[in-house]
Scaffold this active site. Structure first.
Site, PDB file in Angstrom:
ATOM      1  N   ARG A 296      43.039  37.471  44.753  1.00  0.00           N
ATOM      2  CA  ARG A 296      43.664  38.349  44.158  1.00  0.00           C
ATOM      3  C   ARG A 296      44.477  39.267  44.923  1.00  0.00           C
ATOM      4  NH1 ARG A 296      42.769  39.737  38.917  1.00  0.00           N
ATOM      5  NH2 ARG A 296      43.870  41.702  38.256  1.00  0.00           N
TER       6      ARG A 296
ATOM      7  N   GLU B 274      49.014  51.259  43.868  1.00  0.00           N
ATOM      8  CA  GLU B 274      48.802  49.846  43.771  1.00  0.00           C
ATOM      9  C   GLU B 274      49.621  49.068  42.611  1.00  0.00           C
ATOM     10  OE1 GLU B 274      46.472  46.200  41.606  1.00  0.00           O
ATOM     11  OE2 GLU B 274      47.325  48.206  40.791  1.00  0.00           O
TER      12      GLU B 274
ATOM     13  N   ARG C  50      47.125  42.016  46.176  1.00  0.00           N
ATOM     14  CA  ARG C  50      47.697  43.253  45.531  1.00  0.00           C
ATOM     15  C   ARG C  50      48.164  44.247  46.884  1.00  0.00           C
ATOM     16  NH1 ARG C  50      47.615  40.450  41.587  1.00  0.00           N
ATOM     17  NH2 ARG C  50      46.677  40.761  39.706  1.00  0.00           N
TER      18      ARG C  50
ATOM     19  N   CYS D  68      54.919  47.495  37.182  1.00  0.00           N
ATOM     20  CA  CYS D  68      56.277  47.206  38.261  1.00  0.00           C
ATOM     21  C   CYS D  68      57.311  46.951  37.052  1.00  0.00           C
ATOM     22  CB  CYS D  68      55.854  45.696  38.812  1.00  0.00           C
ATOM     23  SG  CYS D  68      57.407  45.270  39.544  1.00  0.00           S
TER      24      CYS D  68
END
Length: 419
Positions: free
Chosen positions: A227, A184, A229, A137
Site C-alpha cells: 500500500r 497523506e 502512499r 485528491c
C-alpha cells in the site's frame, strides 16, 4: 444541572459512547438513541452520569506533549499514530456520517466532531502544534495562471487551489501557523493531471512558509499489504528544520504476512466482546460462511481473469495464502473482494477478508470497534491509512515538534538537519 440529557451531553465531551454505555450498564445503541432524542434518557441515570463526570480520564491527568488537529479524519488512523507519542487531538473534521459513527465509538468526545470543513472558519479552529490531513485528491484548475504570469499578476495558493479541499488545508495553515503538518495521499498524487496537481500543492505549501519533505512509503514495511502512499511532512521555515526521512525506521518487507492478520482456526482466536461471533464462529473455529464467495461470483471472477489473461492483461483476482503479502485493500472491496481473496483449500471457494481482518491489515488493534455494517466497514478501511506507518512517522517528527528554536541542538543529530 439536573436534566439527564444535559448530563449526557456533558459526558460526551469527555467520554466515548462505548465508555458511557459500559459505565451505566446499557447497550451502546441505547446511548445512541438517547443522544439522537429517539428515546428519553432516564432520570434514574442522573446519579451515575454525575459520578462519571467526576471521574478523570487518564488522558486528563497530564498535559499533552503537543496538540494536533485531525482533518478528513476517516476512522482516526493518523490520530492513533500521533496519540501514541503523547499528542492530544483538539479538533476533528470528517464529513461522512458513517465514518463519524466509527470515530465516535473509538475516541473520547473531548471536542465536537465537526463535519464539512469548508463551512468552518479557520479562526474558529483551536491553536495546535501539528496539522494532520489525509486530504482527497482533486484536479486543480490552473487555467489562467500562465496568463496572470504574463500580465505580472500574483496569483498564489488561494487562486490556484480555490474550489478544492486542499485549499481548506492551506487556509487553516495560513491562519494557525502550526509548527508542523503531515499530509497523506495516494502515490499517484505527483503524476496526477500530468504533474500539475503536485506542482500546485508543492508551491502552495512553500508559499505558506514551510519546508516540505515528501516520501512514498509502502505499508508492507509494517503490515502484509502493499500500500504505497505519499506522505508530506512540513515544518515552518523559521524553525530551521529539514525533516530527514532516514530517521523513519522501515522494517524489512515480507516479514509481516497474511497469517498474522487472518482469523485463527486453532482455538487461539481472541474472543472480542464487541465483535462476538459477527465475523468468526468461535465454537466452530471457523470464519462465518457469509464471507465465502458464492459459486456464481467465484465463476465470474475466474472467467473475468481468464478473459484478460488471454489478452495479455494482468487484471484478475488476487488469491492469498498464509505466507502471502496482499495487494492494496481498496474502498471497493465490498463489491466482490477480488483484490484479496483468502485460499481455503482445494475444491473450496475462497473467501473475502472479514472487516476485523481488514482492520488488522491496516494495523488497527483488536480493541478498535466496528459499529457499522460490513459494507461501510470495507469502505472505511479501504480508505484508511496503515496506522503503524503513521505511528512511526510521528515518532520521527515528535523531537522536532517539541524542540524550541533556541534548543534545537538537543534534537538527536540523526533526526535533525538545519535548513
Amino acid at each position: 444541572m439536573s436534566n439527564p440529557i444535559d448530563l449526557l451531553k456533558e459526558a460526551r465531551l469527555r467520554f466515548s459512547q462505548r465508555e458511557i454505555a459500559d459505565y451505566v450498564g446499557k447497550d451502546i445503541k441505547t446511548v445512541r438513541r438517547w443522544e439522537k432524542g429517539e428515546t428519553p434518557c432516564p432520570a434514574i441515570l442522573e446519579p451515575a452520569l454525575r459520578e462519571m463526570l467526576r471521574t478523570p480520564r487518564l488522558q486528563e491527568l497530564a498535559e499533552p506533549d503537543f496538540t494536533f488537529i485531525d482533518l478528513f479524519a476517516g476512522v482516526g488512523g493518523i490520530r492513533m499514530g500521533f496519540e501514541a507519542h503523547g499528542g492530544r487531538c483538539v479538533f476533528t473534521s470528517e464529513w461522512d456520517s458513517y465514518a463519524q459513527k466509527t470515530y465516535a465509538e473509538n475516541f473520547p468526545a473531548e471536542h465536537p466532531l465537526n463535519g464539512d470543513i469548508t463551512k468552518i472558519e479557520a479562526a474558529d479552529i483551536p491553536d495546535h502544534d501539528v496539522l494532520l490531513a489525509g486530504f482527497p485528491c482533486q484536479p486543480f484548475s490552473i487555467a489562467g495562471v500562465s496568463k496572470k504570469n504574463a500580465l505580472g499578476r500574483a496569483h498564489g495558493f488561494a487562486c490556484d487551489t480555490q474550489g478544492t479541499l486542499f485549499f481548506d488545508v492551506c487556509r487553516i495553515i495560513e491562519e494557525k501557523r502550526p509548527r508542523a503538518f503531515l499530509l497523506e495521499n495516494v502515490k499517484n498524487l505527483m503524476s496526477h493531471d500530468k504533474g500539475r496537481t503536485w506542482d500546485v500543492i508543492k508551491s502552495s505549501l512553500i508559499e505558506l512558509g514551510y519546508n516540505i519533505s515528501p516520501r512514498v512509503v509502502d505499508g508492507a514495511h509494517f503490515v502484509p499489504q502493499h500500500r504505497e502512499r505519499i506522505l508530506i511532512v512540513g515544518f515552518r521555515n523559521e524553525d530551521g528544520i529539514r525533516f530527514d526521512w532516514d530517521a523513519v525506521g522501515l522494517p524489512q518487507k515480507g516479514v509481516h504476512v497474511m497469517r498474522d492478520i487472518l482469523h485463527r482456526t486453532d482455538g487461539t482466536e481472541p474472543v472480542l466482546p464487541w465483535d462476538g461471533d459477527r465475523f468468526f464462529d468461535h465454537a466452530g473455529r471457523r470464519v462465518q460462511d457469509k464471507y465465502t464467495l458464492t459459486p456464481k461470483l467465484w465463476r465470474y471472477l475466474q472467467d473475468y481473469a481468464d478473459k484478460h489473461r488471454a489478452k495479455g492483461n494482468g487484471f484478475g483476482f488476487g488469491l492469498v495464502h498464509p505466507g502471502s503479502v496482499a495487494r492494496t485493500l481498496s474502498a471497493r472491496y465490498y463489491k466482490d473482494g477480488s483484490e484479496i481473496l483468502v485460499y481455503q483449500g482445494e475444491g473450496i471457494n475462497p473467501r473475502r477478508l472479514t472487516p476485523r481482518e481488514c482492520a488488522r491489515l491496516m494495523g488497527f488493534p483488536d480493541s478498535f470497534r466496528i459499529p457499522v455494517s460490513d459494507t461501510r466497514a470495507y469502505k472505511q478501511f479501504g480508505n484508511s491509512v496503515v496506522m503503524p506507518v503513521m505511528r512511526e512517522v510521528a515518532r520521527a517528527m515528535v523531537p522536532h515538534i517539541l524542540a524550541r528554536r533556541e534548543d534545537r541542538h538537543d534534537v538527536p543529530e540523526a533526526l535533525a538537519c538545519a535548513a
